[in-house]
Design a protein around this motif. Structure first.
Motif, PDB file in Angstrom:
ATOM      1  N   LEU A 190       0.820  -1.205   0.000  1.00 50.19           N
ATOM      2  CA  LEU A 190       0.000   0.000   0.000  1.00 50.19           C
ATOM      3  C   LEU A 190       0.856   1.258   0.000  1.00 50.19           C
ATOM      4  N   SER A 203       3.944   2.532   2.496  1.00 48.97           N
ATOM      5  CA  SER A 203       4.360   1.444   3.382  1.00 48.97           C
ATOM      6  C   SER A 203       5.886   1.340   3.495  1.00 48.97           C
ATOM      7  N   GLY A 204       6.579   1.983   2.556  1.00 53.51           N
ATOM      8  CA  GLY A 204       8.047   1.969   2.627  1.00 53.51           C
ATOM      9  C   GLY A 204       8.713   1.225   1.476  1.00 53.51           C
ATOM     10  N   LYS A 205       8.004   1.043   0.370  1.00 48.60           N
ATOM     11  CA  LYS A 205       8.554   0.275  -0.768  1.00 48.60           C
ATOM     12  C   LYS A 205       9.825   0.894  -1.331  1.00 48.60           C
ATOM     13  N   THR A 206       9.744   2.205  -1.625  1.00 41.89           N
ATOM     14  CA  THR A 206      10.881   2.857  -2.282  1.00 41.89           C
ATOM     15  C   THR A 206      12.118   2.842  -1.370  1.00 41.89           C
ATOM     16  N   THR A 207      11.901   3.200  -0.098  1.00 41.57           N
ATOM     17  CA  THR A 207      13.014   3.189   0.866  1.00 41.57           C
ATOM     18  C   THR A 207      13.603   1.782   0.966  1.00 41.57           C
ATOM     19  N   ASP A 237       6.953   3.187 -10.694  1.00 38.77           N
ATOM     20  CA  ASP A 237       5.830   4.025 -10.303  1.00 38.77           C
ATOM     21  C   ASP A 237       5.842   5.231 -11.230  1.00 38.77           C
ATOM     22  N   ARG A 258       2.921   8.813  -9.651  1.00 37.79           N
ATOM     23  CA  ARG A 258       3.252   9.956  -8.800  1.00 37.79           C
ATOM     24  C   ARG A 258       4.477  10.626  -9.418  1.00 37.79           C
ATOM     25  N   GLY A 297       2.143   2.424  -4.994  1.00 39.03           N
ATOM     26  CA  GLY A 297       1.222   1.984  -3.950  1.00 39.03           C
ATOM     27  C   GLY A 297      -0.170   2.549  -4.191  1.00 39.03           C
ATOM     28  N   THR A 305       8.159  -2.993   7.700  1.00 38.67           N
ATOM     29  CA  THR A 305       8.896  -1.740   7.851  1.00 38.67           C
ATOM     30  C   THR A 305       8.469  -1.033   9.134  1.00 38.67           C
ATOM     31  N   LYS A 306       9.234  -0.030   9.500  1.00 41.59           N
ATOM     32  CA  LYS A 306       8.935   0.843  10.640  1.00 41.59           C
ATOM     33  C   LYS A 306       8.821   0.070  11.956  1.00 41.59           C
ATOM     34  N   ASP A 328      10.878   0.185  14.108  1.00 43.24           N
ATOM     35  CA  ASP A 328      11.486   1.052  15.117  1.00 43.24           C
ATOM     36  C   ASP A 328      10.444   1.935  15.793  1.00 43.24           C
ATOM     37  N   THR A 356      14.166  -0.999  10.264  1.00 43.86           N
ATOM     38  CA  THR A 356      14.224  -0.492  11.635  1.00 43.86           C
ATOM     39  C   THR A 356      14.594   0.989  11.704  1.00 43.86           C
ATOM     40  N   GLY A 357      14.326   1.724  10.641  1.00 38.77           N
ATOM     41  CA  GLY A 357      14.603   3.157  10.670  1.00 38.77           C
ATOM     42  C   GLY A 357      14.585   3.728   9.274  1.00 38.77           C
ATOM     43  N   GLU A 358      14.708   5.048   9.204  1.00 33.27           N
ATOM     44  CA  GLU A 358      14.595   5.679   7.893  1.00 33.27           C
ATOM     45  C   GLU A 358      15.872   5.593   7.063  1.00 33.27           C
TER      46      GLU A 358
HETATM   47  N1  LIG Z   1      10.955   4.945  10.865  1.00 30.15           N
HETATM   48  C1  LIG Z   1      10.939   4.311   9.698  1.00 30.15           C
HETATM   49  N2  LIG Z   1      10.499   4.953   8.616  1.00 30.15           N
HETATM   50  C2  LIG Z   1      10.486   4.292   7.448  1.00 30.15           C
HETATM   51  C3  LIG Z   1      10.945   2.950   7.329  1.00 30.15           C
HETATM   52  N3  LIG Z   1      10.800   2.587   6.034  1.00 30.15           N
HETATM   53  C4  LIG Z   1      10.278   3.658   5.390  1.00 30.15           C
HETATM   54  N4  LIG Z   1      10.085   4.698   6.229  1.00 30.15           N
HETATM   55  C5  LIG Z   1       9.521   6.031   5.943  1.00 30.15           C
HETATM   56  O1  LIG Z   1       8.195   5.884   5.474  1.00 30.15           O
HETATM   57  C6  LIG Z   1       7.882   6.913   4.548  1.00 30.15           C
HETATM   58  C7  LIG Z   1       7.332   6.309   3.258  1.00 30.15           C
HETATM   59  O2  LIG Z   1       8.360   5.573   2.636  1.00 30.15           O
HETATM   60  P1  LIG Z   1       8.434   5.286   1.069  1.00 30.15           P
HETATM   61  O3  LIG Z   1       9.584   4.412   0.841  1.00 30.15           O
HETATM   62  O4  LIG Z   1       8.344   6.543   0.285  1.00 30.15           O
HETATM   63  O5  LIG Z   1       7.072   4.482   0.900  1.00 30.15           O
HETATM   64  P2  LIG Z   1       6.416   3.929  -0.449  1.00 30.15           P
HETATM   65  O6  LIG Z   1       5.756   2.649  -0.096  1.00 30.15           O
HETATM   66  O7  LIG Z   1       7.420   3.893  -1.528  1.00 30.15           O
HETATM   67  O8  LIG Z   1       5.335   5.050  -0.734  1.00 30.15           O
HETATM   68  P3  LIG Z   1       4.511   5.268  -2.118  1.00 30.15           P
HETATM   69  O9  LIG Z   1       5.476   5.161  -3.229  1.00 30.15           O
HETATM   70  O10 LIG Z   1       3.928   6.620  -1.978  1.00 30.15           O
HETATM   71  O11 LIG Z   1       3.466   4.216  -2.144  1.00 30.15           O
HETATM   72  C8  LIG Z   1       9.156   7.696   4.336  1.00 30.15           C
HETATM   73  O12 LIG Z   1       9.118   8.844   5.121  1.00 30.15           O
HETATM   74  C9  LIG Z   1      10.246   6.742   4.839  1.00 30.15           C
HETATM   75  O13 LIG Z   1      11.379   7.427   5.322  1.00 30.15           O
HETATM   76  C10 LIG Z   1      11.407   2.284   8.516  1.00 30.15           C
HETATM   77  O14 LIG Z   1      11.792   1.108   8.540  1.00 30.15           O
HETATM   78  N5  LIG Z   1      11.380   3.014   9.668  1.00 30.15           N
END
Ligand SMILES: Nc1nc2c(ncn2[C@@H]2O[C@H](COP(=O)(O)OP(=O)(O)OP(=O)(O)O)[C@@H](O)[C@H]2O)c(=O)[nH]1
Ligand SMILES: [Mg+2]
Length: 445
Positions: free
Chosen positions: A109, A112-116, A138, A141, A191, A246-247, A249, A273-275
C-alpha cells in the motif's frame, strides 16, 4: 521494538520463578497473563489464542516432574513457540540459478516503505558483492521516480526509468540488466490507498513479464491489524514469496506484524528499523524471539557491526590498543562507526543483559552526552587528541574553557576514557568495541 511486550513477558516469568512451583492452576494463570500481554501488543486474536493453547499444553507435560525453576521452563517454552510462530528458520532471498539475474518485485500500500526498502535491499546486496539495479515502476506519482533516483545515487547503484509506463519499464530493465552485467533487479512499484483491481492487474502483468524470483509484500508495521488482511489479499491476487515489515522502530505495538506469518503463511524476509539506508535486518525468527524475551541478539549485532565497521580501521584500532596509543582522535572515529549501526538504545538491546539499560539511557541523554564529549575533544589540540596522557593542569583548564565546561568535566572525561581503554584492552581478543559504552556511564551535568 517490542520493548513493552518484552518487559511484561520477562516480569511474568520472574513472578512464576518466585512462586517456585508449577501446578495446573499456575500454568493456567500464566497462560492467561500471556494471552493478555500478546493481545495488548496487538497480536492477532486467533493467533494469540492458538499460541497460548499450545504453550499451556506443553507446560502441562512438566506437571509430572515439576521443574526447580518454573519461570525458566515457561520462558523456554514461550521462546520456542515464538520462534515457530515467526517461521522457525530464516528464509534468505532466493537467487536465480537459471538466469544471469534475479528479479525482486516489491508491492504494497501507499507509504508502506517500498521505495526506501528497495534502496535498502540494493545497498545490502551490494555490500555482499551483488550488482543491483533499481527500477522505478511508479509512473503515476510525479516525484516517485525522482525519489528512487536520489536514493540510488546516494548508494551509487544505477536507477532505471526507460519507458512511459510501469510494465514497459519493468520489461526494458531486464534487457538493460543483462547487457550491463547487473545481477539483481529490484522493481519498486506504485502503492494505492487500498487494494484495487487495477493495481493487482498491473502487478500481475509485471509479474508475467518479469517472472520474479521474489514477490514481496512491504507492510507498514505501524498500520496494525489491517496489514494481515491486506497481505492476505495480495497473496491471493499475485502470489507472494515473502513480506518485509517496515517501521519496526516505531512505537507501534508490533504484534500485528508478528502475526503475519501465522495468519497468512507468508514468510517474513526482512525488517526495516529506521529511515536510513542501513536500517534493514534479515529476519531470523530465533534471534527475534530471543530479543523479545530480553536475551539480546549478538549475532545480528555482529552482522550490523561488520557492515558498518571498516575492517582496515578495526585492525588499526586493535594495533593501537595493543601499543596503548589509542587517542581521542581514534575515539571519534569509533563513534562515527557506532552511529552507522543505528540508535544507541537499539544496539544495547541486542547485547545480552544490557537490554535493561536501553530504557535507562534515553536516546536524548545519549545524544546530549555525546555532544558534551565531542565539544571537549574538539577543544583539544591534535597533539592532545593523539596522546591524552599529556593533558594536565593548564591544558585541562584550556579545554574546559574552550568547550564551556568545568575542569571536573575534563577530569571525568579522562577518567572514563582511561576506564574504557582498560575494558577495550581486555576485549581486544574479541575485537570488541563495547568498552566505549563506559564513556557514557557517568553523566556530565
Ligand atoms: N521509521 C521508519 N520509517 C520508514 C521505514 N521505512 C520507510 N520509512 C519512511 O516511510 C515513509 C514512506 O516511505 P516510502 O519508501 O516513500 O514508501 P512507499 O511505499 O514507496 O510510498 P509510495 O510510493 O507513496 O506508495 C518515508 O518517510 C520513509 O522514510 C522504517 O523502517 N522506519
Ligand atoms: Mg514509493
Amino acid at each position: 521494538m517490542f520493548s513493552k511486550l518484552s518487559d511484561k513477558l520477562v516480569e511474568t516469568f520472574k513472578r512464576l520463578s518466585k512462586r517456585g512451583k508449577l501446578t495446573k492452576s499456575e500454568i493456567h494463570e500464566a497462560t492467561r497473563q500471556l494471552r493478555r500481554i500478546l493481545l495488548d501488543a496487538d497480536v492477532n486474536y486467533k493467533v494469540a489464542k492458538q499460541f497460548c493453547k499450545t504453550v499451556e499444553q506443553k507446560a502441562q507435560a512438566f506437571l509430572e516432574n515439576p521443574p526447580l525453576d518454573p519461570g525458566k521452563v515457561f520462558k523456554n517454552l514461550v521462546q520456542n513457540e515464538l520462534t515457530i510462530l515467526l517461521g522457525t528458520t530464516a528464509l534468505p532471498i532466493n537467487f536465480s540459478s537459471k538466469r544471469s539475474f534475479t528479479v525482486i518485485l516489491l508491492a504494497g500500500l501507499q507509504g508502506s516503505g517500498k521505495t526506501t526498502t528497495a534502496a535498502k535491499i540494493a545497498n545490502l546486496l551490494r555490500s555482499r558483492g551483488r550488482k543491483p539495479l533499481l527500477v522505478a515502476c511508479d509512473t503515476y506519482r510525479p516525484a516517485a521516480t525522482q525519489q528512487l533516483e536520489i536514493l540510488a545515487s546516494k548508494i551509487d547503484v544505477p536507477c532505471f526509468k526507460e519507458g512511459d509506463n510501469p510494465l514497459r519499464r519493468a520489461k526494458n530493465s531486464l534487457k538493460f540488466a543483462s547487457s550491463h552485467g547487473l545481477d539483481v533487479i529490484i522493481l519498486d512499484t506504485a502503492g494505492r490507498l487500498s487494494i484495487d483491481e487495477q493495481l493487482m492487474d498491473e502487478l500481475n502483468k509485471i509479474k508475467a513479464e518479469t517472472e520474479p524470483e521474489e514477490s514481496i509484500f512491504v507492510a507498514d508495521s505501524m498500520a496494525g491489524q489491517q496489514i494481515l488482511s491486506v497481505a492476505d489479499q495480495f497473496n491471493k491476487s499475485i502470489g507472494l514469496t515473502g513480506a518485509i515489515l517496515t517501521k519496526m522502530d516505531g512505537d507501534a505495538r508490533g504484534g500485528a506484524a508478528l502475526s503475519i506469518r501465522e495468519a497468512t503463511s507468508v514468510p517474513i524476509k526482512f525488517i526495516g528499523t529506521g529511515e536510513s539506508i542501513e536500517q534493514i535486518e534479515e529476519f531470523h525468527p530465533d534471534r527475534i524471539s530471543s530479543r523479545i524475551l530480553g536475551e539480546g541478539d549478538l549475532l545480528s549485532l555482529a552482522e550490523k557491526a561488520s557492515s558498518a565497521i571498516d575492517a582496515k580501521e578495526a585492525k588499526k584500532t586493535i594495533k593501537k590498543l595493543e601499543k596503548s596509543s589509542f587517542g581521542f582522535d581514534d575515539f571519534l572515529k569509533q563513534l562515527e562507526m557506532i552511529n552507522k549501526m543505528g540508535s544507541f538504545s537499539g544496539i544495547l538491546k541486542m547485547i545480552p543483559g544490557a537490554s535493561k539499560f536501553a530504557s535507562q539511557i534515553s536516546e536524548e541523554d545519549y545524544n546530549k552526552q555525546l555532544k558534551t564529549i565531542k565539544s571537549m575533544i574538539q577543544s583539544m589540540t591534535p597533539e592532545e587528541r593523539k596522546n591524552w596522557k599529556i593533558i594536565k593542569g593548564s591544558r585541562k583548564r584550556r579545554i574546559a574553557l574552550g568547550s564551556g565546561r568545568k575542569v571536573e568535566d575534563v577530569n571525568r572525561l579522562l577518567k572514563q576514557f582511561k576506564e574504557s581503554m582498560k575494558i577495550m584492552g581486555n576485549m581486544k581478543k574479541q575485537r570488541g568495541i563495547g568498552g566505549l559504552g563506559r564513556m557514557f556511564s557517568g553523566k556530565f551535568n
